[in-house]
Design an enzyme around this catalytic site. Structure first.
Site, PDB file in Angstrom:
ATOM      1  N   GLY A  99       1.055  -1.364   0.268  1.00  0.00           N
ATOM      2  CA  GLY A  99       0.276  -0.045  -0.049  1.00  0.00           C
ATOM      3  C   GLY A  99       1.008   1.305   0.042  1.00  0.00           C
ATOM      4  O   GLY A  99       0.418   2.236   0.481  1.00  0.00           O
ATOM      5  N   GLY A 101       3.142   2.498  -2.152  1.00  0.00           N
ATOM      6  CA  GLY A 101       2.368   3.395  -3.690  1.00  0.00           C
ATOM      7  C   GLY A 101       3.749   1.947  -4.653  1.00  0.00           C
ATOM      8  O   GLY A 101       4.049   3.089  -5.498  1.00  0.00           O
ATOM      9  N   LYS A 102       4.289   0.699  -3.885  1.00  0.00           N
ATOM     10  CA  LYS A 102       5.541   0.618  -5.342  1.00  0.00           C
ATOM     11  C   LYS A 102       4.248  -0.194  -6.795  1.00  0.00           C
ATOM     12  O   LYS A 102       5.005   0.421  -7.726  1.00  0.00           O
ATOM     13  CB  LYS A 102       5.145  -0.835  -4.911  1.00  0.00           C
ATOM     14  CG  LYS A 102       6.063  -0.952  -4.010  1.00  0.00           C
ATOM     15  CD  LYS A 102       6.553  -2.683  -2.962  1.00  0.00           C
ATOM     16  CE  LYS A 102       5.850  -3.429  -3.042  1.00  0.00           C
ATOM     17  NZ  LYS A 102       4.784  -2.324  -1.453  1.00  0.00           N
ATOM     18  N   SER A 103       3.106   0.129  -6.780  1.00  0.00           N
ATOM     19  CA  SER A 103       3.036  -0.670  -8.293  1.00  0.00           C
ATOM     20  C   SER A 103       2.232   0.954  -8.788  1.00  0.00           C
ATOM     21  O   SER A 103       2.200   0.805 -10.208  1.00  0.00           O
ATOM     22  CB  SER A 103       1.514  -0.981  -8.064  1.00  0.00           C
ATOM     23  OG  SER A 103       2.032  -2.791  -7.830  1.00  0.00           O
ATOM     24  N   TYR A 104       1.977   2.204  -8.039  1.00  0.00           N
ATOM     25  CA  TYR A 104       1.697   2.634  -8.877  1.00  0.00           C
ATOM     26  C   TYR A 104       2.946   3.131  -9.616  1.00  0.00           C
ATOM     27  O   TYR A 104       2.375   3.685 -10.315  1.00  0.00           O
ATOM     28  CB  TYR A 104       0.998   4.164  -7.802  1.00  0.00           C
ATOM     29  CG  TYR A 104       0.468   5.227  -8.453  1.00  0.00           C
ATOM     30  CD1 TYR A 104      -0.867   5.596  -8.451  1.00  0.00           C
ATOM     31  CD2 TYR A 104       1.593   6.234  -8.207  1.00  0.00           C
ATOM     32  CE1 TYR A 104      -1.370   6.458  -9.213  1.00  0.00           C
ATOM     33  CE2 TYR A 104       1.418   7.994  -8.512  1.00  0.00           C
ATOM     34  CZ  TYR A 104      -0.160   7.738  -8.877  1.00  0.00           C
ATOM     35  OH  TYR A 104      -0.201   8.815  -9.857  1.00  0.00           O
ATOM     36  N   ASP A 252       8.600  -4.942  -9.378  1.00  0.00           N
ATOM     37  CA  ASP A 252       7.299  -4.599  -8.431  1.00  0.00           C
ATOM     38  C   ASP A 252       7.649  -6.051  -6.781  1.00  0.00           C
ATOM     39  O   ASP A 252       7.872  -6.319  -6.970  1.00  0.00           O
ATOM     40  CB  ASP A 252       6.143  -4.748  -9.202  1.00  0.00           C
ATOM     41  CG  ASP A 252       5.250  -3.643  -8.015  1.00  0.00           C
ATOM     42  OD1 ASP A 252       5.798  -3.942  -7.134  1.00  0.00           O
ATOM     43  OD2 ASP A 252       4.434  -3.750  -8.783  1.00  0.00           O
ATOM     44  N   GLY A 255       5.873  -7.264  -0.388  1.00  0.00           N
ATOM     45  CA  GLY A 255       5.311  -5.371   0.396  1.00  0.00           C
ATOM     46  C   GLY A 255       6.407  -6.000   1.098  1.00  0.00           C
ATOM     47  O   GLY A 255       6.817  -7.398   1.992  1.00  0.00           O
TER      48      GLY A 255
HETATM   49  P1  ADP Z   1       1.445  -1.466  -3.257  1.00  0.00           P
HETATM   50  O1  ADP Z   1       1.808  -2.051  -4.572  1.00  0.00           O
HETATM   51  O2  ADP Z   1       3.000  -0.743  -2.547  1.00  0.00           O
HETATM   52  O3  ADP Z   1       1.061  -1.482  -1.967  1.00  0.00           O
HETATM   53  P2  ADP Z   1      -0.316   0.926  -4.379  1.00  0.00           P
HETATM   54  O4  ADP Z   1       0.470   0.985  -5.549  1.00  0.00           O
HETATM   55  O5  ADP Z   1      -1.186  -0.199  -5.033  1.00  0.00           O
HETATM   56  O6  ADP Z   1       1.154   0.676  -2.956  1.00  0.00           O
HETATM   57  O7  ADP Z   1      -0.711   1.971  -3.658  1.00  0.00           O
HETATM   58  C1  ADP Z   1      -1.589   2.017  -2.934  1.00  0.00           C
HETATM   59  C2  ADP Z   1      -2.379   3.242  -3.035  1.00  0.00           C
HETATM   60  O8  ADP Z   1      -2.528   4.720  -3.338  1.00  0.00           O
HETATM   61  C3  ADP Z   1      -2.936   2.956  -5.147  1.00  0.00           C
HETATM   62  O9  ADP Z   1      -4.784   2.783  -4.340  1.00  0.00           O
HETATM   63  C4  ADP Z   1      -2.630   3.356  -5.723  1.00  0.00           C
HETATM   64  O10 ADP Z   1      -3.664   4.805  -7.108  1.00  0.00           O
HETATM   65  C5  ADP Z   1      -2.805   5.390  -4.850  1.00  0.00           C
HETATM   66  N1  ADP Z   1      -1.088   5.614  -4.279  1.00  0.00           N
HETATM   67  C6  ADP Z   1      -0.123   5.547  -4.312  1.00  0.00           C
HETATM   68  N2  ADP Z   1       1.507   6.438  -4.746  1.00  0.00           N
HETATM   69  C7  ADP Z   1       0.188   6.870  -5.162  1.00  0.00           C
HETATM   70  C8  ADP Z   1       1.390   8.595  -5.751  1.00  0.00           C
HETATM   71  N3  ADP Z   1       2.116   8.773  -5.894  1.00  0.00           N
HETATM   72  N4  ADP Z   1       0.211   9.493  -6.147  1.00  0.00           N
HETATM   73  C9  ADP Z   1      -1.144   9.401  -5.444  1.00  0.00           C
HETATM   74  N5  ADP Z   1      -2.053   8.292  -5.666  1.00  0.00           N
HETATM   75  C10 ADP Z   1      -1.153   7.018  -4.952  1.00  0.00           C
HETATM   76 MG    MG Z   2       1.320  -3.115  -5.862  1.00  0.00          MG
END
Ligand code: ADP
Ligand code: MG
Length: 356
Positions: A99, A101-104, A252, A255
């Site tokens: 959560g 922001g890795k995948s984002y 990616d 966690g």
């Molecule tokens: P992870 O892959 O690390 O588990 P995600 O990339 O899925 O986390 O991010 C979790 C949530 O936060 C998602 O809904 C994503 O769209 C949002 N998010 C993450 N980073 C950003 C950012 N830099 N700006 C806007 N939204 C973000």
């Molecule tokens: Mg992810």
């Protein structure tokens, strides 16, 4: 150095807002400071980049400017592609708790297109832009998942290439990692898919993403416990006709949250151990590589499937970038601090972590 380390702080999520959890992360230039919400002590770290993506509507006014997806790609992705085009293997790794922001950062948000597109689609677009008019250029794509040290081909998940359920607790083997005498470690039976244009890469990523979620539902686990590696293999002819080849590896990671939380037993505990093993092996490899005069020190690639498979993309003349994703919120203070420490260690610059 061949290793660059960036951190990125995302906006509050719904849960953090609901809890009114304050922001404990601050950035100033390349520096990131985190403050303990209980006792107020701060830790400051210096990275190659500190990306402030906490407040998309803000920026300026004396504070750090907002780092958009485009900013991150411009600062990290372009240089990697430049190197890939010149024939280096390059690797971008996203680290952080679930959560964060890795995948984002890697794939993007909200369907992945437009302004929210992450580094992977932007990199693919750029590669095909460069290839236009070069008939010799070819791109092949692979997408794999590593879960409990087992490898699965996400683009050919249906038939062939391994057992029917590589993730079964007992018996499921996944694909084998073998070592080629000159080309190094590879996944046996992994079939690369040719991509002729950007849309084809996007379709392949979608297919991989679906295979990933199917697998994670079947095994009653979430994708946050597996590492996903997308590889773009580029080949083209030099002006004098010789072949230039390179690999762009986009990772990616699972966690990073610690598995010592109460209640982790059996399969969960095993997963946690496998994740931590890979993440610490990766940290060890990157810091060994980042050491001055690298190459002297033994790089422990063999310590995990993840690092073994990334050997060609991390070592030699490869260029590596790590982006560590941070939650801004006090509720995640411990995990965020541990992410900052991991990223700091990967960068291996002594004495930059100061405890105030
Ligand atoms: P992870 O892959 O690390 O588990 P995600 O990339 O899925 O986390 O991010 C979790 C949530 O936060 C998602 O809904 C994503 O769209 C949002 N998010 C993450 N980073 C950003 C950012 N830099 N700006 C806007 N939204 C973000
Ligand atoms: Mg992810």
């Amino acid at each position: 150095s061949n290793v660059r380390v960036a951190v990125r702080c995302r906006p509050f999520n719904a849960r953090e807002k609901q809890l009114s959890s304050p922001c404990v992360v601050k950035m100033d230039g390349a520096r990131t400071t985190i403050t303990n919400p209980v006792n107020g002590t701060s830790h400051t770290f210096e990275f190659d980049h500190s990306f402030w993506s906490h407040d998309p509507s803000g920026g300026g006014r004396g504070g750090p400017t907002h780092a958009s997806q485009e900013t991150v790609f411009d600062e990290l992705g372009r240089d990697l592609l430049e190197n890939a085009w010149a024939g280096y293997n390059v690797c971008l790794v996203a680290y952080g708790q679930t959560g964060s922001g890795k995948s984002y950062s890697m794939m993007g948000g909200g369907g992945g297109g437009g302004d929210h597109a992450g580094v992977v689609p932007r990199a693919a677009r750029e590669i095909f832009d460069r290839m236009r008019g070069d008939d010799s250029a070819r791109v092949e794509v692979t997408m794999i998942e590593i879960y409990n040290e087992r490898v699965k081909d996400l683009l050919n998940a249906g038939g062939g290439g391994g057992s029917t359920n590589p993730f079964a607790e007992n018996g499921g083997g996944g694909l084998k990692i073998r070592t080629h005498p000159t080309r190094g470690p590879y996944v046996e039976g992994l079939t690369p898919c040719a991509a002729r244009d950007y849309d084809e890469v996007v379709r392949l990523m979608d297919r991989g993403e679906k295979a990933r979620s199917v697998a994670s539902t079947a095994m009653n686990a979430t994708s946050s416990r597996a590492h996903t590696i997308v590889e773009l293999r580029i080949s083209r002819a030099d002006a004098d006709g010789s072949e230039i080849r390179s690999k762009v590896s986009l990772v990616d990671l699972a966690g990073s949250e610690r598995s010592d939380a109460t209640g982790a037993t059996g399969a969960r505990l095993k997963e946690g151990a496998a994740i931590n093993k890979s993440l610490s092996a990766l940290g060890n490899c990157i810091s060994a590589l980042a050491e001055k005069g690298g190459g002297k020190k033994l790089v422990p690639y063999r310590d995990s499937a993840l690092t073994l498979l990334l050997k060609e993309s991390l070592g030699g003349n490869a260029k590596t970038v790590m982006i560590a994703a941070l939650s801004p919120a006090a509720v995640n203070y411990e995990e965020t601090l541990s992410t900052l420490r991991y990223a700091d260690r990967a960068r291996r610059i002594e004495g930059t972590a100061t405890v105030n």
